[in-house]
Scaffold this motif. Structure first.
Motif, mmCIF file in Angstrom:
data_model
loop_
_atom_site.group_PDB
_atom_site.id
_atom_site.type_symbol
_atom_site.label_atom_id
_atom_site.label_comp_id
_atom_site.label_asym_id
_atom_site.label_seq_id
_atom_site.Cartn_x
_atom_site.Cartn_y
_atom_site.Cartn_z
ATOM 1 N N ALA A 31 0.829 -1.203 0.000
ATOM 2 C CA ALA A 31 0.000 0.000 0.000
ATOM 3 C C ALA A 31 0.866 1.257 0.000
ATOM 4 C CB ALA A 31 -0.933 0.001 1.207
ATOM 5 N N GLU A 32 1.928 1.266 0.816
ATOM 6 C CA GLU A 32 2.833 2.417 0.858
ATOM 7 C C GLU A 32 3.556 2.588 -0.475
ATOM 8 O OE1 GLU A 32 4.093 2.384 5.558
ATOM 9 O OE2 GLU A 32 5.255 1.213 4.120
ATOM 10 N N ALA A 33 3.982 1.486 -1.034
ATOM 11 C CA ALA A 33 4.693 1.538 -2.305
ATOM 12 C C ALA A 33 3.777 2.025 -3.419
ATOM 13 C CB ALA A 33 5.263 0.174 -2.647
ATOM 14 N N GLU A 34 2.559 1.535 -3.462
ATOM 15 C CA GLU A 34 1.609 1.971 -4.485
ATOM 16 C C GLU A 34 1.336 3.463 -4.384
ATOM 17 O OE1 GLU A 34 0.338 0.449 -7.139
ATOM 18 O OE2 GLU A 34 1.530 -1.306 -6.627
ATOM 19 N N THR A 35 1.198 3.966 -3.157
ATOM 20 C CA THR A 35 0.972 5.395 -2.953
ATOM 21 C C THR A 35 2.166 6.202 -3.429
ATOM 22 O OG1 THR A 35 -0.435 4.932 -1.053
ATOM 23 C CG2 THR A 35 0.454 7.164 -1.225
ATOM 24 N N ALA A 36 3.366 5.746 -3.088
ATOM 25 C CA ALA A 36 4.582 6.441 -3.508
ATOM 26 C C ALA A 36 4.720 6.435 -5.030
ATOM 27 C CB ALA A 36 5.800 5.806 -2.860
ATOM 28 N N VAL A 37 4.438 5.317 -5.662
ATOM 29 C CA VAL A 37 4.527 5.219 -7.121
ATOM 30 C C VAL A 37 3.503 6.133 -7.771
ATOM 31 C CG1 VAL A 37 4.123 3.672 -9.080
ATOM 32 C CG2 VAL A 37 5.552 2.921 -7.182
ATOM 33 N N ALA A 38 2.270 6.128 -7.277
ATOM 34 C CA ALA A 38 1.219 6.983 -7.839
ATOM 35 C C ALA A 38 1.579 8.461 -7.699
ATOM 36 C CB ALA A 38 -0.114 6.695 -7.166
ATOM 37 N N THR A 39 2.129 8.840 -6.564
ATOM 38 C CA THR A 39 2.537 10.232 -6.345
ATOM 39 C C THR A 39 3.649 10.619 -7.316
ATOM 40 O OG1 THR A 39 1.958 10.067 -4.015
ATOM 41 C CG2 THR A 39 3.437 11.863 -4.636
ATOM 42 N N TYR A 40 4.632 9.761 -7.456
ATOM 43 C CA TYR A 40 5.739 10.023 -8.383
ATOM 44 C C TYR A 40 5.234 10.111 -9.818
ATOM 45 C CZ TYR A 40 9.894 9.290 -11.200
ATOM 46 O OH TYR A 40 10.882 9.408 -12.155
ATOM 47 N N ASN A 41 4.393 9.141 -10.230
ATOM 48 C CA ASN A 41 3.900 9.093 -11.607
ATOM 49 C C ASN A 41 3.075 10.324 -11.970
ATOM 50 O OD1 ASN A 41 5.190 6.739 -12.248
ATOM 51 N ND2 ASN A 41 3.408 5.435 -11.886
ATOM 52 N N ALA A 42 2.434 10.937 -10.993
ATOM 53 C CA ALA A 42 1.622 12.126 -11.262
ATOM 54 C C ALA A 42 2.489 13.329 -11.634
ATOM 55 C CB ALA A 42 0.765 12.455 -10.044
ATOM 56 N N THR A 43 3.792 13.262 -11.352
ATOM 57 C CA THR A 43 4.664 14.415 -11.581
ATOM 58 C C THR A 43 5.616 14.252 -12.759
ATOM 59 O OG1 THR A 43 6.358 13.573 -10.077
ATOM 60 C CG2 THR A 43 4.623 14.951 -9.121
ATOM 61 N N VAL A 44 5.594 13.124 -13.466
ATOM 62 C CA VAL A 44 6.581 12.892 -14.529
ATOM 63 C C VAL A 44 5.899 12.586 -15.858
ATOM 64 C CG1 VAL A 44 8.356 12.070 -12.949
ATOM 65 C CG2 VAL A 44 6.784 10.439 -13.965
ATOM 66 N N GLU A 45 6.698 12.677 -16.921
ATOM 67 C CA GLU A 45 6.228 12.326 -18.262
ATOM 68 C C GLU A 45 6.112 10.809 -18.403
ATOM 69 O OE1 GLU A 45 5.352 14.533 -20.678
ATOM 70 O OE2 GLU A 45 5.643 16.070 -19.167
ATOM 71 N N ASP A 46 5.415 10.362 -19.434
ATOM 72 C CA ASP A 46 5.116 8.938 -19.598
ATOM 73 C C ASP A 46 6.332 8.015 -19.597
ATOM 74 O OD1 ASP A 46 4.033 6.664 -21.993
ATOM 75 O OD2 ASP A 46 3.108 6.863 -20.019
ATOM 76 N N PRO A 47 7.433 8.298 -20.329
ATOM 77 C CA PRO A 47 8.567 7.361 -20.311
ATOM 78 C C PRO A 47 9.213 7.217 -18.934
ATOM 79 C CG PRO A 47 8.786 8.889 -22.135
ATOM 80 C CD PRO A 47 7.647 9.378 -21.295
ATOM 81 N N ASP A 48 9.000 8.185 -18.054
ATOM 82 C CA ASP A 48 9.595 8.140 -16.723
ATOM 83 C C ASP A 48 8.657 7.573 -15.672
ATOM 84 O OD1 ASP A 48 12.080 9.157 -17.466
ATOM 85 O OD2 ASP A 48 11.343 11.212 -17.374
ATOM 86 N N LYS A 49 7.452 7.183 -16.050
ATOM 87 C CA LYS A 49 6.512 6.614 -15.081
ATOM 88 C C LYS A 49 7.027 5.266 -14.602
ATOM 89 C CE LYS A 49 2.394 8.954 -16.590
ATOM 90 N NZ LYS A 49 1.734 9.589 -15.519
ATOM 91 N N VAL A 50 6.825 4.986 -13.343
ATOM 92 C CA VAL A 50 7.276 3.729 -12.745
ATOM 93 C C VAL A 50 6.180 2.684 -12.902
ATOM 94 C CG1 VAL A 50 7.925 2.602 -10.588
ATOM 95 C CG2 VAL A 50 8.797 4.879 -11.115
ATOM 96 N N ILE A 51 6.584 1.504 -13.357
ATOM 97 C CA ILE A 51 5.668 0.372 -13.515
ATOM 98 C C ILE A 51 6.204 -0.756 -12.646
ATOM 99 C CG2 ILE A 51 4.709 -1.317 -15.107
ATOM 100 C CD1 ILE A 51 5.119 0.798 -17.320
ATOM 101 N N CYS A 52 5.357 -1.279 -11.784
ATOM 102 C CA CYS A 52 5.751 -2.382 -10.906
ATOM 103 C C CYS A 52 5.119 -3.677 -11.400
ATOM 104 C CB CYS A 52 5.317 -2.098 -9.471
ATOM 105 S SG CYS A 52 6.111 -0.639 -8.777
ATOM 106 N N ARG A 53 5.891 -4.724 -11.394
ATOM 107 C CA ARG A 53 5.415 -6.050 -11.795
ATOM 108 C C ARG A 53 5.845 -7.057 -10.741
ATOM 109 N NH1 ARG A 53 7.272 -5.796 -18.123
ATOM 110 N NH2 ARG A 53 5.875 -4.103 -18.685
#
Length: 97
Positions: A31-53
């Protein structure tokens, strides 16, 4: 193990060895990681978005959560494809440039 799996495993091992892995043994909760990733992704361009698998770990029944930027996932995919292309064309396992 099929040649395709070996090639993909080799490409992933090559990239993981480069030190760009973002997951660690002391990773935050999902849950913490998902929140951190979503926050980061909201501030960057598409190629820099973080994808977790979730990746199956050899010798374990548990999958490990691995996060990379979109462009890094694309690079790993291309590297695996290049290795497999070289192997199926009778060459060595070096990626084509």
């Amino acid at each position: 193990m099929s040649a395709l799996r070996w090639g993909i495993a080799a490409a992933v091992a090559l990239v993981l060895g480069s030190g760009t892995l973002r997951a660690s043994a002391a990773a935050p909760s999902d849950a913490e990681a998902e929140t951190a990733v979503a926050t980061y992704n909201a501030t960057v361009e598409d190629p820099d978005k973080v994808i977790c698998r979730k990746i199956q770990q050899t010798g374990s029944h548990f999958k490990k959560r691995v996060c990379y930027k979109r462009r890094e996932w694309d690079e790993m995919t291309r590297a695996a494809q290049d290795i497999m292309r070289a192997r199926t064309q009778g060459g060595n396992a070096e990626p084509m440039h």
